[in-house]
Design an enzyme around this catalytic site. Structure first.
Site, PDB file in Angstrom:
ATOM      1  N   LYS A   1       0.838  -1.211   0.000  1.00 30.83           N
ATOM      2  CA  LYS A   1       0.000   0.000   0.000  1.00 30.83           C
ATOM      3  C   LYS A   1       0.870   1.258   0.000  1.00 30.83           C
ATOM      4  O   LYS A   1       1.556   1.534   0.973  1.00 30.83           O
ATOM      5  CB  LYS A   1      -0.907   0.036   1.228  1.00 30.83           C
ATOM      6  CG  LYS A   1      -1.851   1.234   1.186  1.00 30.83           C
ATOM      7  CD  LYS A   1      -2.480   1.526   2.535  1.00 30.83           C
ATOM      8  CE  LYS A   1      -2.243   2.938   3.010  1.00 30.83           C
ATOM      9  NZ  LYS A   1      -2.346   4.007   2.043  1.00 30.83           N
TER      10      LYS A   1
ATOM     11  N   GLU B   1       9.435   1.460  10.899  1.00 35.26           N
ATOM     12  CA  GLU B   1      10.497   2.430  10.596  1.00 35.26           C
ATOM     13  C   GLU B   1       9.838   3.800  10.700  1.00 35.26           C
ATOM     14  O   GLU B   1       9.089   4.193   9.818  1.00 35.26           O
ATOM     15  CB  GLU B   1      11.040   2.148   9.193  1.00 35.26           C
ATOM     16  CG  GLU B   1      12.482   2.541   9.036  1.00 35.26           C
ATOM     17  CD  GLU B   1      12.629   3.995   8.658  1.00 35.26           C
ATOM     18  OE1 GLU B   1      12.677   4.845   9.577  1.00 35.26           O
ATOM     19  OE2 GLU B   1      12.690   4.294   7.464  1.00 35.26           O
TER      20      GLU B   1
HETATM   21  P1  NAP Z   1       1.408   8.333   8.248  1.00 31.48           P
HETATM   22  O1  NAP Z   1       0.022   8.746   8.537  1.00 31.48           O
HETATM   23  O2  NAP Z   1       2.147   7.565   9.269  1.00 31.48           O
HETATM   24  O3  NAP Z   1       1.361   7.513   6.869  1.00 31.48           O
HETATM   25  C1  NAP Z   1       2.289   6.519   6.472  1.00 31.48           C
HETATM   26  C2  NAP Z   1       1.549   5.380   5.770  1.00 31.48           C
HETATM   27  O4  NAP Z   1       0.672   4.739   6.697  1.00 31.48           O
HETATM   28  C3  NAP Z   1       0.663   5.839   4.618  1.00 31.48           C
HETATM   29  O5  NAP Z   1       0.635   4.847   3.626  1.00 31.48           O
HETATM   30  C4  NAP Z   1      -0.689   5.964   5.291  1.00 31.48           C
HETATM   31  O6  NAP Z   1      -1.765   5.898   4.390  1.00 31.48           O
HETATM   32  C5  NAP Z   1      -0.654   4.755   6.207  1.00 31.48           C
HETATM   33  N1  NAP Z   1      -1.574   4.840   7.333  1.00 31.48           N
HETATM   34  C6  NAP Z   1      -2.099   5.948   7.921  1.00 31.48           C
HETATM   35  N2  NAP Z   1      -2.916   5.593   8.922  1.00 31.48           N
HETATM   36  C7  NAP Z   1      -2.922   4.248   8.988  1.00 31.48           C
HETATM   37  C8  NAP Z   1      -3.567   3.298   9.824  1.00 31.48           C
HETATM   38  N3  NAP Z   1      -4.381   3.667  10.807  1.00 31.48           N
HETATM   39  N4  NAP Z   1      -3.336   1.990   9.617  1.00 31.48           N
HETATM   40  C9  NAP Z   1      -2.510   1.591   8.643  1.00 31.48           C
HETATM   41  N5  NAP Z   1      -1.872   2.438   7.807  1.00 31.48           N
HETATM   42  C10 NAP Z   1      -2.076   3.753   7.988  1.00 31.48           C
HETATM   43  O7  NAP Z   1       2.267   9.565   7.866  1.00 31.48           O
HETATM   44  P2  NAP Z   1       1.715  10.919   7.198  1.00 31.48           P
HETATM   45  O8  NAP Z   1       0.415  11.312   7.801  1.00 31.48           O
HETATM   46  O9  NAP Z   1       1.762  10.749   5.758  1.00 31.48           O
HETATM   47  O10 NAP Z   1       2.819  11.934   7.672  1.00 31.48           O
HETATM   48  C11 NAP Z   1       2.736  12.505   8.975  1.00 31.48           C
HETATM   49  C12 NAP Z   1       4.079  12.607   9.611  1.00 31.48           C
HETATM   50  O11 NAP Z   1       4.717  11.334   9.633  1.00 31.48           O
HETATM   51  C13 NAP Z   1       5.072  13.476   8.887  1.00 31.48           C
HETATM   52  O12 NAP Z   1       4.924  14.803   9.178  1.00 31.48           O
HETATM   53  C14 NAP Z   1       6.377  12.910   9.373  1.00 31.48           C
HETATM   54  O13 NAP Z   1       6.734  13.472  10.608  1.00 31.48           O
HETATM   55  C15 NAP Z   1       6.106  11.462   9.556  1.00 31.48           C
HETATM   56  N6  NAP Z   1       6.620  10.649   8.440  1.00 31.48           N
HETATM   57  C16 NAP Z   1       7.732   9.904   8.643  1.00 31.48           C
HETATM   58  C17 NAP Z   1       8.245   9.147   7.612  1.00 31.48           C
HETATM   59  C18 NAP Z   1       9.460   8.309   7.773  1.00 31.48           C
HETATM   60  O14 NAP Z   1      10.100   7.978   6.793  1.00 31.48           O
HETATM   61  N7  NAP Z   1       9.818   7.907   8.970  1.00 31.48           N
HETATM   62  C19 NAP Z   1       7.631   9.158   6.370  1.00 31.48           C
HETATM   63  C20 NAP Z   1       6.476   9.913   6.191  1.00 31.48           C
HETATM   64  C21 NAP Z   1       5.976  10.638   7.245  1.00 31.48           C
HETATM   65  P3  NAP Z   1      -2.434   7.213   3.753  1.00 31.48           P
HETATM   66  O15 NAP Z   1      -1.405   8.270   3.742  1.00 31.48           O
HETATM   67  O16 NAP Z   1      -2.820   6.746   2.404  1.00 31.48           O
HETATM   68  O17 NAP Z   1      -3.619   7.558   4.600  1.00 31.48           O
END
Ligand code: NAP
Ligand code: MG
Length: 497
Positions: A193, A268
């Site tokens: 996904k 991660e």
């Molecule tokens: P996120 O919500 O953690 O999203 C990461 C992935 O998880 C996406 O594919 C998202 O899907 C999915 N996801 C979201 N809620 C989920 C749930 N309840 N169950 C299963 N999967 C779920 O991250 P974000 O909202 O895009 O970004 C928010 C913050 O996360 C950023 O500001 C940053 O601080 C952090 N981040 C960290 C990394 C890293 O490499 N460590 C990468 C990205 C973001 P959808 O997006 O399709 O809803």
């Protein structure tokens, strides 16, 4: 028109044509529409919609998981050498379609084309090729037992089964390829996904997976919101493991959900990585490395070096050099830009909010802040006069914002370690010094998964990568990354019977 330009245009035409049709899900080798309609994809350099993508449901996830379960038998029937060949072929195809994939990734994420090409796509191809080799190199061991008797004892390494891979938006292609090819090398099958806002290269990857000859159902791609599709993957009883990259907030929830059924998971998550610079360092090398360590990909990197600790003796000179470097970076949508926009308006507002909170708590803005334009651009930002308990120092910003603190000759190494380790996170750290004892003492004491000494490089297909503390659990890359998709079984034979 010269040939190179014609080839480039032909690739652009192909990408444009690919984006005219709504992006669909790959389930059991077929491209299907989701049950929850469609959404638009937004170009972060303009804020305008440029493509449509289908949205899946729990039932779509269930179909994908069942397909992956059925395909497990097909995939594991192939010899390890054949599986290696197919994964390797996928790596070659990524390489062959590098220009096209880079155009697509650049369009969807806004990252400069050259960076999508040099980093994201190149890294994806290398990772697939590197992981292909593990397919023939995973083995158990024989063990000599302590107990008296005539024993033959051994371990065998078996694939976990169906893997749910959940990927964020900051590096969609390399993360999708990394998780998928490591799982495939281990003999697992995959439901993948991407983040809902960055599915483009993942869908194209699905086409290349089929073209490589990887059998139908071995890799399935589901599209849709994390709260629907992601949740359904985490809750599905047939999914044996979740491999997640993203925010700590979601990661913690996934970890808790997996624990309820003892599903394996590797997480991660975010970071707030320290960078420590001593006066004896090669500063000419350190300045661009430290700057791009936080400003690269507009700070949207989990291992970004966001907390700088610089020795008082070089503080002024070093900060001025970083600010000068930052100010000459070209931020924009043009082909020769160094930095693109943030991924979304939400992310832009979050980053600006952290800068504002820093100013309110007494930090000094050395350079950066907002730039105008319809896209989600934020100029690389440096802030001094920050202290350890400010919100912008404690929390992950995921934007191009460097928080600078100082130390001096009075600061012992253990004190410096305590300050660098004063974070909920523990993903990565960098140390710049020519003193080997200082470097290694800090490397041993830093509470992180990766330490970079006099180097910006820390992520490579050969090197285990992952976090401690709230940065997560488990490792990706290297044999450690592949072994996490296997389970060890112990077999004991009494030869006397
Ligand atoms: P996120 O919500 O953690 O999203 C990461 C992935 O998880 C996406 O594919 C998202 O899907 C999915 N996801 C979201 N809620 C989920 C749930 N309840 N169950 C299963 N999967 C779920 O991250 P974000 O909202 O895009 O970004 C928010 C913050 O996360 C950023 O500001 C940053 O601080 C952090 N981040 C960290 C990394 C890293 O490499 N460590 C990468 C990205 C973001 P959808 O997006 O399709 O809803
Ligand atoms: Mg989210």
């Amino acid at each position: 028109m010269n040939t190179e330009l014609m080839v480039k245009n032909a690739t652009q035409v192909k990408v444009d044509e690919f984006l005219t049709r709504p992006l669909r899900m790959l389930i059991d080798g077929a491209w299907v529409d989701g049950e929850h309609g469609e959404r638009e994809l937004i170009d972060p350099t303009t804020g305008a919609a440029f493509a449509r993508v289908t949205r899946g449901s729990e039932a779509n996830v269930d179909a994908a998981v069942r397909a992956a379960e059925r395909a497990g038998a097909v995939w594991r029937e192939l010899t390890p050498a054949r599986r290696a060949e197919l994964i390797h072929r996928l790596g070659e195809l990524i390489h062959e379609h590098a220009d096209e994939l880079a155009l697509l990734e650049s369009k969807n994420t806004g990252k400069p084309l050259s960076q999508a090409r040099m980093f994201d796509v190149a890294h994806a191809a290398e990772t697939a090729i590197a992981n292909s080799g593990w397919a023939t190199r995973l083995n158990g061991e024989t063990r000599d037992m302590s107990r008296p008797g005539d024993w033959h004892a051994m371990t065998i390494r078996q694939p976990l089964g169906v893997v749910g891979a959940i990927v964020p938006w900051n590096a969609p292609l390399p993360m999708a390829v990394n998780k998928t090819t490591a799982a495939l090398a281990a003999g697992c099958t995959v439901v993948l996904k991407p983040a809902e806002i960055t599915p483009a290269t993942t869908v194209r990857l699905g086409e290349l997976i089929l073209e490589a000859g990887i059998p139908a159902g071995v890799v399935n791609i589901v599209l849709g919101a994390g709260s629907v599709v992601g949740e359904a993957m985490v809750q599905h009883p047939t999914v044996a493991k979740i491999s997640f990259t993203g925010s700590t907030e979601v990661g913690v929830r996934i970890g808790q959900a997996c624990a309820a059924s003892m599903k394996k998971c590797s997480l991660e998550l975010g970071g707030k990585s320290p960078v420590i610079v001593f006066p004896d360092a090669n500063l000419a090398k350190a300045v661009p490395a430290v700057a791009m360590g936080i400003f690269g990909n507009s700070g949207q990197v989990c291992a970004a070096g966001s907390r700088l600790f610089v020795h008082q003796a070089i503080h002024e000179e070093f900060v001025a050099a970083i600010a000068q470097f930052a100010n000459q970076l070209r931020v924009g949508a043009a082909g020769d830009a160094d930095l693109g926009p943030l991924i979304s308006d939400t992310q832009k507002q979050t980053v600006l909010g952290y800068i504002e909170s820093g100013i309110q708590e007494g930090a000094t803005l050395v350079c950066g802040g907002d730039i105008t334009g319809p896209g989600y651009f934020v100029r690389p930002t440096v802030m001094t006069d920050v202290h350890a308990d400010m919100k912008m120092v404690r929390e992950e910003i995921f934007g191009p914002v460097l928080a600078v603190q100082t130390f001096d000759d009075e600061t012992s190494l253990s004190e410096l370690l305590a300050r660098a380790n004063d974070s909920d996170y523990g993903l990565s750290a960098s140390v710049w010094t020519r003193d080997i004892s200082t470097a290694l003492t800090l490397a041993r004491g830093l509470e992180v998964g990766t330490v970079r000494l006099n180097s910006a490089v820390g992520i490579d297909p050969a090197l285990p990568f992952g976090g401690v503390k709230m940065s997560g659990t488990g490792r990706e890359n290297g044999i450690e990354g592949v072994e996490q998709f296997t389970e060890i079984k112990t077999i004991v034979i009494d030869l006397s019977s």
